[in-house]
Structure formats: structure tokens, C-alpha cells
Design a protein around this motif. Structure first.
Motif, PDB file in Angstrom:
ATOM      1  N   THR A 114      59.075  36.510 -58.891  1.00  0.00           N
ATOM      2  CA  THR A 114      59.419  36.919 -57.523  1.00  0.00           C
ATOM      3  C   THR A 114      60.793  37.572 -57.480  1.00  0.00           C
ATOM      4  N   LEU A 122      66.522  29.466 -55.668  1.00  0.00           N
ATOM      5  CA  LEU A 122      65.860  29.022 -54.433  1.00  0.00           C
ATOM      6  C   LEU A 122      64.378  28.789 -54.663  1.00  0.00           C
ATOM      7  N   MET A 123      63.728  29.748 -55.304  1.00  0.00           N
ATOM      8  CA  MET A 123      62.283  29.645 -55.514  1.00  0.00           C
ATOM      9  C   MET A 123      61.930  28.460 -56.406  1.00  0.00           C
ATOM     10  N   VAL A 161      73.511  29.686 -50.482  1.00  0.00           N
ATOM     11  CA  VAL A 161      73.864  30.958 -49.841  1.00  0.00           C
ATOM     12  C   VAL A 161      75.378  31.112 -49.785  1.00  0.00           C
ATOM     13  N   THR A 187      61.561  41.335 -56.325  1.00  0.00           N
ATOM     14  CA  THR A 187      62.344  41.540 -55.108  1.00  0.00           C
ATOM     15  C   THR A 187      63.636  42.291 -55.423  1.00  0.00           C
ATOM     16  N   ALA A 193      71.922  38.311 -56.361  1.00  0.00           N
ATOM     17  CA  ALA A 193      70.696  38.168 -55.589  1.00  0.00           C
ATOM     18  C   ALA A 193      69.584  37.625 -56.485  1.00  0.00           C
ATOM     19  N   TYR A 215      62.411  25.311 -54.353  1.00  0.00           N
ATOM     20  CA  TYR A 215      61.406  25.124 -53.309  1.00  0.00           C
ATOM     21  C   TYR A 215      60.055  24.708 -53.891  1.00  0.00           C
ATOM     22  N   LEU A 257      70.249  33.928 -57.031  1.00  0.00           N
ATOM     23  CA  LEU A 257      69.974  33.170 -55.805  1.00  0.00           C
ATOM     24  C   LEU A 257      68.468  32.998 -55.600  1.00  0.00           C
ATOM     25  N   LEU A 258      67.741  34.100 -55.725  1.00  0.00           N
ATOM     26  CA  LEU A 258      66.298  34.044 -55.496  1.00  0.00           C
ATOM     27  C   LEU A 258      65.617  33.116 -56.502  1.00  0.00           C
ATOM     28  N   TYR A 263      73.283  42.722 -57.261  1.00  0.00           N
ATOM     29  CA  TYR A 263      71.902  42.546 -57.731  1.00  0.00           C
ATOM     30  C   TYR A 263      71.772  41.323 -58.639  1.00  0.00           C
ATOM     31  N   LEU A 264      72.776  41.107 -59.490  1.00  0.00           N
ATOM     32  CA  LEU A 264      72.745  39.929 -60.354  1.00  0.00           C
ATOM     33  C   LEU A 264      72.782  38.652 -59.515  1.00  0.00           C
ATOM     34  N   THR A 316      69.902  24.983 -49.462  1.00  0.00           N
ATOM     35  CA  THR A 316      69.814  26.418 -49.184  1.00  0.00           C
ATOM     36  C   THR A 316      71.148  26.927 -48.667  1.00  0.00           C
TER      37      THR A 316
END
Lengths: 495, 327, 155
Positions: C135, C115-116, C91, C139, C108, C119, C111-112, C105-106, C87
Motif C-alpha cells: 500500500t 500505520l498500516m 503523525v 500510494t 510518507a 492497524y 508513516l504509511l 516521500y521517504l 496515530t
């Protein structure tokens, strides 16, 4: 009474009500998002108010301000991440209660005490704002210094098992609070040649790094595909009469302390929640329950930060002195409409001022109703698996830090602080002590040095008014009391 | 994904604009602006200067050709030098301008706190408004005017306490200069903001304070605060009878806020921008909105703006040299 | 690593941090000419604070080194340590990419999604990727509406 009903008729129109509701929802959501907070919410809505009638616009901002104070506690309780600095004290008991007992209940305690605090602040505003504003002027630099010292003594009550580590935490917070250009001499202090540090360590970055980012790392350790509470049983939000009665005393104390510190410009909610927490935990019948999820520990800081919102309007309306960043922005709305807050505003803008007074109470009611409506939804957050929470909250935190100043420096700073505090938390250093010391450091240091400049170096300045003498006596009494208690404790344990 | 495409499009336009800008800059203003212009605001969202820029910019947009739009970027901090540094580091293609007061251009560079060396490193487009700061006495003060205050201070060196909202800034330097020229020793008390100074003055902690004119109107009308002298050059109409330092024979300071651009911005683009600002400041609607907020519109063309900046820079540098801060 | 080692490292780091803070403070203060105002100067308090941190951290260090209890000598267990490091690294990569290339935005969104997916990898790549994409799209869309449209922030 005629006038009273006239005011109410002016108040209850569709525009005002809609504006209050919009402000409440925006404030609550922004308060709950870590890093965004009340100031950004109010700044966001400020341009909207230019097109509105003055009363509607101002009430919208006040509703935002008021609801933001409660909103900050939502993430504090659910995630252990205070949405606003004013909610930092709520983490201590709110989060354990949400995790171990019931998130719905913890939120209900917070909402109820916030609303009562808000109403209390509103009543103070309506009935005694002018004399109170004059009274607040008696508190000059020496008195502010002494108040700061009292606040720092409250840290002693929060300290964990390891006294040395707690003291180091306090010192780290104080050191962080001294970074930046010295107000009194213009000297750069520990800025390491970074222009971004000249105004000090950005509070938002500091808070988010310390509470949010470190907490997210801890959440990953707790398991990614589990959630805090696996079932819906704990989502009930109702409180029994007995539970409500249990928080009556802490709520009253919190409201009094909140309103009292709110009227002092520059101290505000960030410090008042700690004062309230310390006093309530010290005077409680069950001091050992604090820190483990005790309702009194939620009621005290929450009632105080909302009461301080009403209190902060006192010097602003009566003297034209904005006491906090959010109030300074609300002042912008007044000025945009050509209204000058100050001694004449009560006569020149009589209708408006009384509209604001009663409207302020209405914003609290709106906060309670919207809060009741949304609490069950909010408390469901703890049913969401950590994998979603960690990823989404991380991005929200980062954007929240950037939104306030557009500085990448602050993002790196927050990340660094997050890593350091993740380790410090695991080694039992006290995070709460760091944040309260950081908030109080400038109040203590600047006012101490300014007092000495005012008196040309004479230390008698700290005993020159009845208020300062009273504060000194309080400090002596508190110190004496704790030493006495210590001795007693030692005797009982050894003998 | 949509934003991504949009951003790519603007980037390629930016590259094209850069290529164009390196060619001889004749006719650079033709077709200008082709994309949003960034306006850097040295204040946080919702702050005093931020709300002023937000009031003004739609009118400037209206008076620019080619459906111009502005994007505001808030870069508060470090006495506006963070924002001014961002202007300094921007491409001089006319797509970045900034709002700036005098402190980051005529004081901070001398204190060695900036990456740029002074106002000479910028194109000064035009001045927008002026501000007045007054020496203010509380109700019941034994002094009626500046002369009495200074006479008392002469007899009691270091005893008269005057509040200012920071050190080496637009309030502190004129006060130090006044002390030097009147040969008195005042005890300067530094506060964090004018709101704090006001509280100290009303609470009787200090004998006098320096404060911006627009925050003391209500107290002046109620008689709780009494402005005695304007330390800046321009006076607002609501305090027209109160003398300025210049009227009393002292060197006044100046506080004006204008629009600057990176050095080397094509001159015809500068002229286009200045023309649009001038036209905006003549719109009755904007004049009314700013008058409500007690903002003193004072349009200066580039030349006058530069002249005032030069003059003030000499004065401020002189004060810092006299104080021994600069050699 | 044991708790004892970690505690020692932190104490030493705090001592070094406090010394660095004091050095920078006194260096920049000595370069500025300021008025000797009556009473306490700008470096007095910070120096006291730094000195106290050094002293108390030394106390902690000594106390810790003498503490040879079982708990203190136990190895630190960090469940999901690999996820924490991943993580952190993601980041850092996100911040670098955002700072130097823009396109918040791209970035983010990427990253999301990463990460998802990471996880939830225990549910299988396909499942976690789909959930991750849904997600991130919602988001990022929410962020775009709130910050890009409503707040008109240039990110």
C-alpha cells in the motif's frame, strides 16, 4: 439561428471535447481529495492552457471548476469529509445516506442535482447575464451585511439538541473568522505574532482539521478492519422515477439560490450551499428527515453549488469582476490570451463568449457522463476497510494542506484543530455551525463596518435602498416566524 | 527510494557548495549553478504574480550557463512578507532568490511587521516590471479631472469616498499623501481586492477608486470607468494621454517588482543572474507574451533598482511619519 | 473519565481560549496606531464574541455540573483509544521529521507502512507488513507522480 449553429460547429471539435474531458476528470479527482479542491485543480491546469487555443483552454478550466464542485461531494458523502468548502453542507445528509442506505444512491442524487444545477447556471449565463450583472451591482456593502445575517440565521435551522452548545459553535466559527489583519484598519487581530495567521486561519487547514482529521479519529474507533458496507448490495447507483421526482423541488430551489448567490462576487458556493440547505429543510414536507440521510438534503446544496459556478461567471464575463479564487485563476487564462473580460468582451470576442456559454453547458454534460462512469468505482470506497482509508486519507489530507501554501504552520494548525474538534464532536458541539459561521464572519463584519464608514456612521445606510429594506423585512419575518413557531410548539407540548 | 537517493545527492552537493561559499568568494560563479535554484514567489499558485514569474523563468533559465534550472516555491501571504522573510533566512549561496514588490521592502518593515529591517537587508538583483495604478471615476461622475475632485473634496470634507484595496499599502499611502499635500479630507473606503473596489465603483457605492491599470482597460474602452490620474511614476502606453501625479505637481508613488537575494550572495553570482534576467527580458517571445498581459517590462540594473528603492523608502517613511504612525 | 468531567474540562478550556483570544487581540490592537474610522472599530465584534463564549460556556459548565444523570456520569468509552493515540503520535513524528529533515516521500512511505502494519496487526506481523509495504509503495508512488512530477511541487 444561423449564428447558433456556427457557434456549435466551433464548439464540437476534438480539441475542445478532449480538453473538457481532461478538465472534468482532474476537477472531479481533485475535488474529491480533501484539502486539494477546485482552486488547486484549476491552478494546476492553468499553464497547460497557454499552449491551447483560447476556447479549448478556457473550457478545460471551466470543466475543472464545474466538476470540482461535484467532486467535493464524493468524499463528503462517502467519508463525511467535504473535499471542498462548497460541499460542507452535503455531509449532513449525504454521509448518513451512504452509510445507512446506499453510497451509490447518495452519489447518484448528488450527481443528478449537481448536473441540473450546472445546466441551470449555464442557462442563466446564456440568457440573462448582462441584465443580471447590472442587477448584482445594486447589492452594495449594506446588502452584503444583511445577506450574511440571513445566512447566519440559517444556522439556527441546523442546530442540534443542545441550543447553548450550538450557539457556542457559531461563536467559535465567528471568532475563527475574525483572526488575521483587519481589512479596514490593518490591525493584527489574535494573530499571536504568527505571520501565517495574518491572512486569517487558512480555510483549507481549518476545513481539513475540522472535518477530515477529527473524522479519521472517529473512524478508528468504529473498527479498523471493518468497512462501512460489507457487501456489494448497496453499490447500485440507479434511481427510480419516484426518487428523481422527489428531488425536483429541492433541486429547483437549490439552483435558484445557487445562481442568485453566485452572481454576487465574494459570496459564492461556500455560503450558497447552506442557504439552499436551510430553505429546503424549512420548506420540506418532512423536515424531521433532514440530517438522517434525506435525498432532499443532498439535492439542495449540490444543485446550488454547481448553479453558483455558472452564476459566478456572470459578473466575471460582464463586468470583469472575479467572484471567487477559482474564477480569479480562470481570469488569468483570459488575460494570458490577451482577452479582457468586461463590458466589451461580448462584442469584441463574440465568438469566444458564445463558445464559452454553450461550452459551459457541455462541461455539465461531460460532468454527468464521467460521473456516471466513475460513481460505481467511487462508491466501492466504502467497501475498503478503514485501516486503508484512515492511513491513506491522512497522508492525502496533510499533503493537500501543504500544497496550497507550503506552510508547516498550517499542518500543525490542522492537526490541533482536528484534535479539538474530535473532542467537540463527541461532546455534541455542532461542526457545521462552526464552518458556516467562519465563512460568513468576514462578510458580516467587514460589510457592516464598511457600510458605516461609507455613511459616516449613519445607521440609516441599512435602510437606504429597496434591496436592503427587502432584506431587513426578510430577517424580521424569519425571526417572527420562528418565535411564533416556538410559542406554538410550547403550547402544544404543555397543553 | 529513487527520490531519496536523488535528494541525498543534492544534499551532499549543497554541503559542498556551502564549504566552497565560505572560502573567499572569488570565482564563486564559476560552474554556477550546480543544482536547481529556488525562486520564491510571494503569491499562491495561479495568482497574478505567480503566473508572471512562471512566464518569465524559462527564459531566464535559457540565459544562464550550465543548464540552469529553477524550482519555484509559492509562499503567499502577509503582504508578501512571508516570502521575503524566507529569502532573508536563506543561505546567501546564490541558490535562493525571490520575487518581491515594494510593499514588503519599503512599507511593512516600518510598521514593525517583519523580521528584517528593510530593503538594506537584501541584495537587489534587478527590477523586472513596473505597474501603474489610477484614480478612477465611474461613468456619469460630476468630476472631469483630479482638480475638480479635490476642489469638491475641499468644500465637503469627509464626503468624497475613495476605494482602496487595503490599508498602508501601495494604493493607500499615495492617497494619504495626496490628501496631505492637497490639504483635503477624503473618506477612504477599504476593500479586500481591486475586484471589490471595481464592483463598488460600478455600483455607485463610492465616488472614486484606485485600481491597477490592466483591470480597467475594457471598461475604459466602453466608457463605464474613467481613469483620471496615475498615482505611480511609470505610465503604460495605452493610457499615455492620462496625466500622472508627477505631471500635476504632486509626489508620485512607485510600484515595481524585481528579484532579490539574501544579503551576502557572491557578487559575481548576482551579476550572472542579473545578466540572465536582462537577456531574458530582451527575448521577443517573452516581450510579446508579457505585452499581451499588459505587463510593463522595466529592466533596471542592481544600482538603478537600489536607487529607486531608496527613494521610495524615504517617501513612504515620510508619509508614515507625517501621519503619526512612525516617530 | 466521565462525560461530566470531559464536558467541564472543555467548558473551562473554551473559557480560557476565549480569554486568551481577547487578551491577544486587545494587546496587539493597542500597539498599532490606526485611524478612528466612524462607527465600529476592529476590536468591537471580536470582544463581544469572546465575552459571549465565556458567558455561554459558564452556562454549559453550570448546567453540566448540575446534571447528575446516569448518562452524564457514565465513563467515556473510546474503542481503539490506543490506536487513536498511536496515530496521533506517529503523525506528530512524521510532521517533525518532514519539517526538520525534509524527504517528504521517504517520511510518507515510513508513516504509511507503520500505520498500516499497526492497524492490521491482528492478521499477523508478516501479513500486515507485506500489505502495508505494498500500500505504501503504491500510494507514495501515486503522490510522487501527482505532486512531484505533474504539479512540480518541491516537498
Amino acid at each position: 439561428m444561423d449564428l447558433f449553429f456556427n457557434d456549435l460547429a466551433n464548439l464540437f471539435n476534438l480539441t475542445n471535447i478532449l480538453c473538457i474531458l481532461l478538465g472534468t476528470v482532474v476537477g472531479m479527482v481533485f475535488g474529491a481529495l480533501p484539502g486539494l479542491g477546485t482552486v488547486i485543480a484549476v491552478a494546476l491546469l492553468l499553464p497547460v492552457t497557454f499552449t491551447l487555443p483560447p476556447l479549448a483552454g478556457i473550457l478545460m478550466l471551466l470543466a475543472t471548476y464545474q466538476a470540482g464542485e461535484y467532486g467535493g461531494s464524493i468524499s463528503a458523502i462517502l467519508l463525511g469529509v467535504p473535499g471542498t468548502p462548497q460541499a460542507a453542507a452535503t455531509v449532513i445528509d449525504g454521509h448518513p445516506m451512504a452509510v445507512n442506505e446506499s453510497p451509490g444512491k447518495a452519489l447518484s442524487f448528488s450527481l443528478l442535482s449537481s448536473s441540473i444545477g450546472g445546466i441551470f447556471g449555464g442557462l442563466v449565463l446564456i440568457f440573462i447575464s448582462i441584465p443580471l450583472a447590472k442587477f448584482a451591482l445594486n447589492f452594495g456593502s449594506p446588502e452584503y451585511f444583511l445577506l450574511g445575517v440571513i445566512g447566519l440565521m440559517a444556522v439556527g435551522l441546523l442546530s442540534g439538541t443542545d441550543k447553548v452548545k450550538s450557539s457556542i459553535s457559531v461563536l467559535l466559527g465567528l471568532m475563527a473568522g475574525t483572526v488575521g489583519v483587519d481589512t479596514l484598519t490593518g490591525v493584527n487581530r489574535a494573530t499571536f505574532n504568527q505571520p501565517e495567521l495574518m491572512d486569517g486561519i487558512n480555510l483549507v487547514a481549518f476545513l481539513v482539521g475540522m472535518f477530515a482529521i477529527s473524522e479519521l479519529f472517529l473512524m478508528i474507533s468504529k473498527g479498523l478492519n471493518t468497512s462501512y458496507s460489507g457487501d456489494g448490495r448497496s453499490l447500485k447507483t440507479g434511481l427510480s422515477a419516484k426518487e428523481v421526482k422527489g428531488i425536483a423541488k429541492p433541486t429547483l430551489i437549490g439552483s435558484l439560490i445557487g445562481a442568485g448567490t453566485g452572481i454576487l462576487p465574494g459570496i459564492g458556493g461556500g455560503a450558497s450551499c447552506w442557504f439552499a440547505y436551510a430553505v429546503v429543510s424549512k420548506t420540506s414536507k418532512t423536515p424531521e428527515a433532514f440530517g438522517k440521510g434525506c435525498a432532499e438534503g443532498i439535492a439542495a446544496p449540490e444543485s446550488s453549488n454547481n448553479a453558483s459556478a455558472g452564476g459566478a461567471l456572470v459578473p466575471f464575463l460582464a463586468l470583469g469582476i472575479p467572484g471567487s479564487a477559482a474564477i480569479a485563476i480562470i481570469m488569468g487564462a483570459f488575460i494570458m490570451h490577451g482577452i479582457q473580460p468586461g463590458p466589451n468582451v461580448f462584442t469584441a470576442e463574440r465568438d469566444l463568449v458564445y463558445g464559452i456559454f454553450y461550452g459551459f453547458i457541455l462541461t455539465t454534460v461531460a460532468m454527468y457522463l464521467v460521473g456516471r462512469l466513475l460513481t460505481p468505482a467511487f462508491s466501492r470506497v466504502l467497501v475498503v476497510p478503514n485501516s486503508f482509508l484512515v492511513a491513506i486519507v491522512f497522508v492525502l489530507c496533510l499533503i493537500g494542506i501543504y500544497a496550497s501554501k507550503s506552510a508547516f504552520f498550517d499542518l500543525w494548525l490542522a492537526l490541533g484543530i482536528g484534535v479539538v474538534f474530535y473532542i467537540l464532536k463527541r461532546l455534541n458541539y455542532s461542526v457545521s455551525s462552526v464552518i458556516i459561521a467562519y465563512v460568513l464572519a468576514p462578510i458580516i463584519e467587514e460589510n457592516f463596518r464598511r457600510s458605516l464608514t461609507l455613511s459616516n456612521g449613519d445607521y440609516g445606510v441599512f435602510f437606504s435602498s429597496i434591496y436592503s429594506i427587502a432584506l431587513v423585512l426578510m430577517i424580521v419575518a424569519a425571526l417572527g416566524g420562528s418565535i411564533f413557531a416556538d410559542i406554538k410548539k410550547r403550547r402544544t407540548t404543555t397543553g | 527510494m529513487f527520490t531519496f537517493l536523488k535528494k541525498t545527492a543534492t544534499t551532499s552537493l549543497a554541503v559542498a557548495a556551502m564549504v566552497l561559499a565560505t572560502a573567499p568568494s572569488m570565482g564563486a560563479a564559476e560552474g554556477y549553478p550546480e543544482k536547481p535554484i529556488t525562486w520564491i514567489v510571494p503569491d499562491g499558485a495561479g495568482g497574478g504574480l505567480d503566473t508572471i514569474v512562471r512566464t518569465i523563468y524559462p527564459y531566464v533559465e535559457k540565459n544562464l550557463p550550465n543548464d540552469a534550472t529553477f524550482v519555484l516555491k509559492n509562499l503567499p501571504g502577509a503582504t508578501q512578507t512571508i516570502a521575503v522573510s524566507a529569502v532573508y533566512n536563506a543561505e546567501p549561496d546564490g541558490y535562493t532568490i525571490g520575487q518581491a514588490s515594494v510593499a514588503p521592502l519599503t512599507i511593512m518593515p516600518h510598521l514593525g511587521k517583519t523580521s528584517y529591517s528593510g530593503y538594506e537587508d537584501f541584495e537587489l538583483i534587478s527590477n523586472v516590471f513596473d505597474a501603474a495604478h489610477y484614480i478612477v471615476l465611474p461613468e456619469g461622475s460630476p468630476f472631469a479631472n483630479l482638480e475638480e475632485l479635490l476642489a469638491h473634496a475641499k468644500e465637503n470634507p469627509g464626503k468624497v469616498r475613495v476605494g482602496v484595496d487595503g490599508v498602508f499599502n501601495v494604493q493607500h499611502l499615495p492617497l494619504l499623501n495626496l490628501e496631505l499635500s492637497a490639504e483635503v479630507d477624503l473618506n477612504e473606503i477599504t476593500y479586500k481586492s481591486s475586484a471589490e473596489t471595481k464592483k463598488a465603483l460600478l455600483g455607485g457605492e463610492i465616488e472614486a477608486g484606485i485600481m491597477p491599470s490592466h483591470i480597467i482597460i475594457s471598461e475604459y474602452e466602453a466608457g463605464t470607468l474613467k481613469p483620471i490620474v496615475d498615482v505611480m511614476e511609470v505610465k503604460p502606453d495605452y493610457f499615455a494621454d492620462i496625466p500622472s501625479l508627477k505631471d500635476l505637481g504632486y509626489t508620485p508613488s512607485q510600484l515595481f517588482v524585481g528579484v532579490i537575494a539574501p544579503k551576502g550572495t557572491p557578487s559575481d553570482i548576482q551579476a550572472t543572474l542579473a545578466g540572465a534576467i536582462k537577456a531574458a527580458l530582451e527575448e521577443p517571445e517573452l516581450i510579446e507574451a508579457l505585452a499581451k498581459r499588459k505587463i510593463m517590462i522595466n529592466y533596471n540594473d542592481s544600482e538603478t533598482y537600489l536607487g529607486r528603492m531608496k527613494e521610495l523608502d524615504v517617501v513612504n517613511k515620510g508619509i508614515l511619519v507625517d501621519l503619526g504612525v512612525l516617530k | 473519565m466521565t462525560w461530566r468531567t470531559m464536558n467541564s474540562i472543555m467548558s473551562i478550556a473554551l473559557i480560557m481560549g476565549a480569554i486568551g483570544y481577547a487578551l491577544n487581540l486587545n494587546h496587539s490592537a493597542s500597539q498599532t496606531i490606526f485611524f478612528a474610522s466612524s462607527g465600529v472599530g476592529p476590536t468591537y465584534f471580536p470582544n463581544v464574541l469572546a465575552a459571549l463564549v465565556v458567558i455561554l460556556s459558564l452556562v454549559t459548565l453550570v448546567k453540566n455540573l448540575r446534571d447528575k444523570s446516569k448518562e452524564n456520569c457514565a465513563v467515556i468509552l473510546t474503542p481503539n483509544a490506543g490506536y487513536i493515540l498511536a496515530t496521533f503520535a506517529l503523525v506528530v513524528a512524521f510532521l517533525l521529521s518532514w519539517q526538520f529533515f525534509g524527504f517528504f516521500y521517504l517520511n510518507a512511505f515510513v508513516l504509511l507502512t507503520v500505520l498500516m502494519t499497526l492497524y492490521r496487526i491482528e492478521f499477523g506481523l508478516k501479513n500486515s507488513l507485506i500489505v502495508g509495504l505494498i500500500t505504501s509503495v503504491s500510494t507514495t508512488g501515486f503522490l510522487y507522480v501527482l505532486f512531484g512530477q505533474v504539479l512540480a511541487l518541491s516537498l
